[in-house]
Design a protein around this motif. Structure first.
Motif, mmCIF file in Angstrom:
data_model
loop_
_atom_site.group_PDB
_atom_site.id
_atom_site.type_symbol
_atom_site.label_atom_id
_atom_site.label_comp_id
_atom_site.label_asym_id
_atom_site.label_seq_id
_atom_site.Cartn_x
_atom_site.Cartn_y
_atom_site.Cartn_z
ATOM 1 N N GLN A 172 0.541 4.913 1.004
ATOM 2 C CA GLN A 172 0.012 5.825 2.276
ATOM 3 C C GLN A 172 0.357 7.352 1.519
ATOM 4 O OE1 GLN A 172 0.888 3.595 5.597
ATOM 5 N NE2 GLN A 172 -0.899 2.563 5.148
ATOM 6 N N LEU A 183 -4.692 0.575 -2.748
ATOM 7 C CA LEU A 183 -4.044 1.799 -2.029
ATOM 8 C C LEU A 183 -6.270 1.446 -1.394
ATOM 9 C CD1 LEU A 183 -4.624 3.589 -5.110
ATOM 10 C CD2 LEU A 183 -2.940 3.691 -3.483
ATOM 11 N N ASN A 184 -5.962 2.250 -0.141
ATOM 12 C CA ASN A 184 -7.155 2.157 0.035
ATOM 13 C C ASN A 184 -7.833 3.094 0.058
ATOM 14 O OD1 ASN A 184 -6.737 0.488 3.022
ATOM 15 N ND2 ASN A 184 -5.063 2.360 4.090
ATOM 16 N N ILE A 191 -4.281 9.007 -0.646
ATOM 17 C CA ILE A 191 -2.976 8.450 -0.308
ATOM 18 C C ILE A 191 -3.375 10.118 0.221
ATOM 19 C CG2 ILE A 191 -0.299 9.404 -1.642
ATOM 20 C CD1 ILE A 191 -1.260 7.334 -4.201
ATOM 21 N N LYS A 227 -3.333 3.699 -8.815
ATOM 22 C CA LYS A 227 -5.042 2.767 -9.101
ATOM 23 C C LYS A 227 -4.316 1.515 -9.738
ATOM 24 C CE LYS A 227 -9.065 4.642 -9.362
ATOM 25 N NZ LYS A 227 -10.250 5.140 -10.180
ATOM 26 N N PHE A 261 -0.767 -0.100 -7.583
ATOM 27 C CA PHE A 261 -0.348 0.098 -5.730
ATOM 28 C C PHE A 261 -2.117 -0.581 -5.316
ATOM 29 C CE2 PHE A 261 2.669 2.719 -7.089
ATOM 30 C CZ PHE A 261 3.919 2.168 -6.093
ATOM 31 N N PRO A 299 0.985 -1.147 -0.006
ATOM 32 C CA PRO A 299 -0.428 0.088 0.130
ATOM 33 C C PRO A 299 0.877 1.151 0.099
ATOM 34 C CG PRO A 299 -0.597 -1.471 1.747
ATOM 35 C CD PRO A 299 0.158 -2.291 1.176
#
Length: 435
Positions: free
Chosen positions: A21, A195-196, A54, A190, A193, A19
């Motif tokens: 961040q 991604l949250n 991010i 996107k 990675f 991830p």
């Protein structure tokens, strides 16, 4: 078929890099440091990155000097997974940003044929092929870089990688930066990675100073889940509470935010004017549409800012009928039918003139609501000797009107106009929703 889709998705996510961040933005250019140019790129990029989970943790603004760029890149990579630079890329051989990138990543600069062909096609399309050779240096890039072609300018975007961390170097022109970020870099991140999601809600609070508000909601704030962050954002006399949730399930985050916001109503419900929209003009626009009300403006010291804010919303033609900037005193009488006797008796910056301006505005435009402003924005005193920072404004809804007075001598002209305009719209929202 369904099982195949699940397996394909699992494999795709399995091979995504860890991830990402935190991001660091670097703005390169003396024109930013001198104050001659406003850095709008950082705001735009930070917003786009936030939307994919991010977080921007630092923004640097530096001069176009090789050692400074290299040192800043070093600092940026120590605190961020992603580094994005804007500016400093030019068509000349002494481009310091490219040299700094090459030295930092232990690389060399060479002509990239694909980029040169793209540059040639760009020039041909715009009928500027005669200046191709003068821009040839734009096609020279670090050999380790991955190039993202610029479809709206001559300087390409270059991506470099170091220990799983990425840097993107973009030109500085905003209309080149935006499509590079939205159409190429964001989709790339996107896809590459895991991604949250990062979901945000804004709660707008009026009538409580920020320090007192913080005391009143302290227990609520301390009880927030660990994945939620709260920020206080004062705008005029309004405080925006920005709640940000981070996690892997977007629907869960949205429900989580709504649940926490509902807990605020027993504490400060009487002071909350909105829980979704951010800008006061958008909050007002929704209310006007919902109540099917029309509005007009008669401005003096705010110089058209009220009308500009109201019309900045798409679809504002449904409720905004028109506005008048009656800056000269005579135009207040000629157009808005303010009584000359009222002006002579109370002066042009007065409660009485503000009220008559609102009356005249409502009469001219035949609207449900009219807003007026008269005051002294500065830097000098008004023609009637009134002090800088004094303003009267009137809000008239149907047959009921209320006039307010503000005294803001500490604000510079531009800030005065913005503050007063925001306050007028905020007060109107409060009146319409009964706050």
């Amino acid at each position: 078929m369904f099982a195949t889709k699940i397996f394909t998705s699992f494999v795709s996510n399995l091979f995504k890099i860890k991830p990402m961040q935190n991001a660091v933005l670097i703005t390169i250019g003396d024109e930013i440091l001198s104050g001659n140019t406003v850095d709008t790129n950082s705001n735009f990029i930070a917003t786009e990155l936030k939307n994919i989970g991010i977080k921007v943790v630092q923004i640097f603004t530096i001069s176009d000097e090789i050692e400074i760029i290299k040192n800043t890149l070093k600092s940026a990579f120590e605190i961020g997974d992603l580094v994005i630079t804007t500016g400093g890329l030019g068509p000349t051989r002494d481009d310091k940003t490219k040299k700094a990138l090459a030295e930092f990543f232990d690389d060399e600069i060479a002509l990239d044929e694909v980029t040169f062909e793209h540059l040639k096609a760009y020039m041909e399309k715009r009928g500027r092929i005669e200046i191709l050779e003068r821009n040839r240096e734009q096609a020279f890039v670090p050999t380790k870089s991955t190039v993202f072609q610029n479809h709206y300018g001559t300087a390409p975007c270059m991506m470099m990688e170091q220990d799983g961390k990425l840097s993107f170097s973009l030109p500085g022109v905003p209309y080149e930066v935006k499509p590079l970020i939205k159409d190429q870099i964001i989709p790339y991140l996107k896809d590459k990675f895991s991604l949250n999601y990062l979901t945000t809600r804004i709660v707008s609070v009026v009538g409580i100073p920020e320090s007192i508000l913080a005391d009143q909601i302290e227990d609520w704030e301390l009880a927030l889940p660990a994945n939620l962050a709260l920020s206080y954002l004062p705008v005029g006399t309004r405080v925006k509470l920005r709640l940000t949730a981070t996690g892997i399930d977007e629907e869960f985050l949205q429900n989580q935010l709504e649940n926490e916001i509902q807990k605020l109503f027993p504490i400060i419900g009487e002071n909350i004017i909105a829980t979704h929209e951010d800008k006061i003009e958008k909050i007002l626009g929704e209310i006007l549409n919902e109540k099917e009300l029309t509005i007009s403006t008669a401005e003096s010291c705010t110089g058209g800012e009220l009308a500009q804010l109201l019309t900045s919303n798409p679809g504002s033609s449904k409720y905004f009928i028109g506005g008048i900037v009656a800056y000269a005193t005579q135009k207040k009488t000629d157009i808005l039918h303010v009584s000359e006797g009222t002006i002579e008796r109370f002066t042009v910056v007065s409660r009485e003139v503000s009220r008559e301006m609102a009356d005249g505005c409502q009469s001219v435009f035949k609207t449900d609501i009219s807003l007026s402003s008269t005051g002294v924005a500065g830097p000098g005193k008004g023609e009637d000797g009134k002090d800088v920072g004094l303003v009267y404004y009137t809000i008239k809804v149907k047959n009921e009107s209320e006039t307010f007075k503000l005294y803001l001598p500490h604000l510079e002209r531009k800030d005065f106009i913005y503050f007063v305009s925001q306050k007028i719209l905020q007060d109107l929202v409060g009146i319409l929703i009964g706050k």
